[in-house]
Design a protein around this motif. Structure first.
Motif, short mmCIF file in Angstrom:
data_model
loop_
_atom_site.label_atom_id
_atom_site.label_comp_id
_atom_site.label_asym_id
_atom_site.label_seq_id
_atom_site.Cartn_x
_atom_site.Cartn_y
_atom_site.Cartn_z
N ALA A 164 120.59 26.92 41.34
CA ALA A 164 121.46 26.41 40.27
C ALA A 164 122.79 25.93 40.84
N VAL A 165 123.34 26.67 41.79
CA VAL A 165 124.62 26.25 42.40
C VAL A 165 124.42 24.94 43.15
N GLN A 166 123.33 24.85 43.91
CA GLN A 166 123.10 23.63 44.69
C GLN A 166 122.95 22.41 43.78
N ALA A 167 122.33 22.62 42.61
CA ALA A 167 122.18 21.50 41.66
C ALA A 167 123.54 21.05 41.14
N MET A 168 124.52 21.98 41.12
CA MET A 168 125.84 21.65 40.58
C MET A 168 126.79 21.05 41.61
N LEU A 169 126.56 21.34 42.90
CA LEU A 169 127.55 20.95 43.92
C LEU A 169 127.93 19.46 43.87
N PRO A 170 126.97 18.54 43.72
CA PRO A 170 127.36 17.12 43.75
C PRO A 170 128.25 16.70 42.57
N HIS A 171 128.25 17.53 41.51
CA HIS A 171 128.97 17.14 40.29
C HIS A 171 130.22 17.98 40.06
N THR A 172 130.57 18.80 41.04
CA THR A 172 131.65 19.78 40.84
C THR A 172 132.95 19.35 41.51
N SER A 173 134.05 19.46 40.78
CA SER A 173 135.37 19.22 41.38
C SER A 173 135.92 20.51 41.97
N ILE A 174 135.82 21.61 41.21
CA ILE A 174 136.31 22.91 41.68
C ILE A 174 135.21 23.94 41.44
N LEU A 175 134.77 24.57 42.52
CA LEU A 175 133.74 25.60 42.43
C LEU A 175 134.42 26.97 42.38
N VAL A 176 134.10 27.77 41.37
CA VAL A 176 134.72 29.08 41.18
C VAL A 176 133.72 30.16 41.59
N LEU A 177 134.15 31.02 42.51
CA LEU A 177 133.28 32.08 43.03
C LEU A 177 134.06 33.39 43.09
N ASN A 178 133.39 34.52 42.86
CA ASN A 178 134.04 35.78 43.23
C ASN A 178 133.67 36.08 44.68
N ALA A 179 134.17 37.19 45.22
CA ALA A 179 133.99 37.46 46.65
C ALA A 179 132.51 37.57 47.02
N ILE A 180 131.74 38.23 46.16
CA ILE A 180 130.31 38.42 46.46
C ILE A 180 129.59 37.07 46.43
N GLU A 181 129.89 36.29 45.40
CA GLU A 181 129.25 34.97 45.29
C GLU A 181 129.64 34.07 46.46
N ALA A 182 130.88 34.17 46.90
CA ALA A 182 131.33 33.36 48.04
C ALA A 182 130.52 33.72 49.29
N ASP A 183 130.34 35.03 49.50
CA ASP A 183 129.55 35.47 50.67
C ASP A 183 128.10 35.00 50.55
N GLN A 184 127.53 35.13 49.34
CA GLN A 184 126.14 34.71 49.14
C GLN A 184 125.98 33.22 49.41
N LEU A 185 126.92 32.43 48.91
CA LEU A 185 126.80 30.97 49.08
C LEU A 185 126.96 30.58 50.55
N CYS A 186 127.95 31.16 51.21
CA CYS A 186 128.17 30.81 52.63
C CYS A 186 126.98 31.24 53.48
N ALA A 187 126.42 32.42 53.18
CA ALA A 187 125.24 32.87 53.94
C ALA A 187 124.07 31.93 53.72
N ALA A 188 123.88 31.53 52.47
CA ALA A 188 122.73 30.66 52.16
C ALA A 188 122.90 29.28 52.76
N LEU A 189 124.13 28.75 52.75
CA LEU A 189 124.35 27.39 53.28
C LEU A 189 124.61 27.41 54.78
N GLY A 190 124.86 28.61 55.33
CA GLY A 190 125.14 28.72 56.76
C GLY A 190 126.44 28.03 57.13
N CYS A 191 127.46 28.18 56.26
CA CYS A 191 128.75 27.51 56.55
C CYS A 191 129.90 28.38 56.06
N SER A 192 131.11 28.00 56.43
CA SER A 192 132.29 28.71 55.92
C SER A 192 132.72 28.07 54.59
N LEU A 193 133.64 28.75 53.90
CA LEU A 193 134.05 28.26 52.58
C LEU A 193 134.58 26.84 52.64
#
Ligand code: ATP
Length: 292
Positions: A164-193
């Motif tokens: 769901a997040v990946q589907a939103m990325l191309p259309h998002t101006s500001i992505l809001v994450l809490n600390a856990i979500e930030a870690d999950q996203l970075c781990a999944a994408l293999g990148c830093s914030l």
């Protein structure tokens, strides 16, 4: 103006001696019913912050009171449909340390009509903001339309779901994450914030404060959490996101938006409840002046 394609839930809140363990039956110390859902919380927060807010969503017939409650906070509810499905609801347990766990039933939030959602956004433009979270259907289509019409899209990646997040990325101006979500996203994408492919991020870290990151320019701003006696952290993130969005929509800087949002969220955690516990802008201003 803020458009919010957002969930509406009825929150059933049980205060418990500790969060239930698997297989455990636990007596609650108290039970309350209130308005919640990430969408409703963010609409109420943005309206309490002084923004004009149009909420796009749905409830079942038994949840009409929730729509009326949202209207009572000054939100335009003309685009909240009453459908022949149950209203979304959340079973929330809160322990004495104000930690919570939540079970969600999406109900009407997942039964929105795409044509109605897009029609509700017909007038959105460059001076406007669209809020979306991951609790309703049609967020990517709504965000694509809003971006195409020049609006800012603020997407809360919660509850976290990678697809769901990946589907939103191309259309998002500001992505809001809490600390856990930030870690999950970075781990999944293999990148830093600062490598997440969106123009800006807002990362909230509970008692460790919150950070705004602009990937386009490398700019960053940070706000510490204010020291308060926490009673119930439910809705702190939505209060933060709604206040932050309202401040940006009003033309404030990200740094000022962070200050207001942190104060609003800190006040929220001193109060039990969700949408109904979100403070007004004048309460936030008084609180900030007390803090010096
Ligand atoms: P929730 O899911 O409970 O709504 P969240 O996980 O989305 O919250 P957090 O990062 O926990 O969001 O909190 C959002 C913001 O609220 C924090 O950045 C902080 O400013 C404020 N906040 C949260 N907890 C506290 C606390 N105990 N004291 C002061 N401020 C807090």
């Amino acid at each position: 103006m803020i458009y919010n394609l957002g969930s509406i839930n009825i929150d059933h809140v049980y205060r418990v001696p500790h969060l239930p363990a698997p297989g455990e039956t636990l007596a609650a110390d108290s039970y309350t019913v209130g308005l919640g859902g990430k969408g409703a919380n963010q609409s109420v927060a943005a309206a309490r912050a002084g923004a004009r807010v149009l909420h796009i969503g749905a409830v079942g017939a038994e949840g009409a009171w929730a729509r009326d409650r949202i209207a009572g906070y000054g939100v335009d509810v003309a685009q909240i449909a009453v459908l022949d499905v149950p209203t979304g609801h959340a079973i929330i347990t809160v322990d004495p340390g104000a930690e919570n766990s939540i079970v969600l039933f999406p109900g009407a939030n997942q039964a929105l009509d795409l044509a109605a959602v897009l029609a509700a956004l017909a007038g959105i433009g460059p001076a406007d903001t669209l809020l979306v979270q991951n609790e309703t259907t049609h967020a990517p289509a709504a965000a694509a339309l809003a971006r195409a019409q020049g609006a800012r899209v603020i997407c809360s990646a919660a509850p976290f779901d990678l697809a769901a997040v990946q589907a939103m990325l191309p259309h998002t101006s500001i992505l809001v994450l809490n600390a856990i979500e930030a870690d999950q996203l970075c781990a999944a994408l293999g990148c830093s914030l600062d490598q997440v492919p969106v123009p800006e991020l807002l990362v909230t870290r509970g008692r460790d404060g919150a950070e705004w990151i602009c990937n386009a320019t490398g700019a960053r701003a940070f706000v510490a959490a204010l020291k308060v006696q926490a009673v119930d952290t439910t809705g702190a993130g939505d209060t933060f996101a709604g206040y932050f969005a309202a401040a940006l929509d009003a033309g404030q800087t990200p740094a000022h938006a962070l200050t207001l949002a942190a104060a609003a969220a800190a006040l929220k955690v001193t109060r039990p409840g969700t949408a109904d516990a979100i403070p007004s802008l004048s309460e936030v201003a008084d609180f900030l002046s007390q803090q010096g």
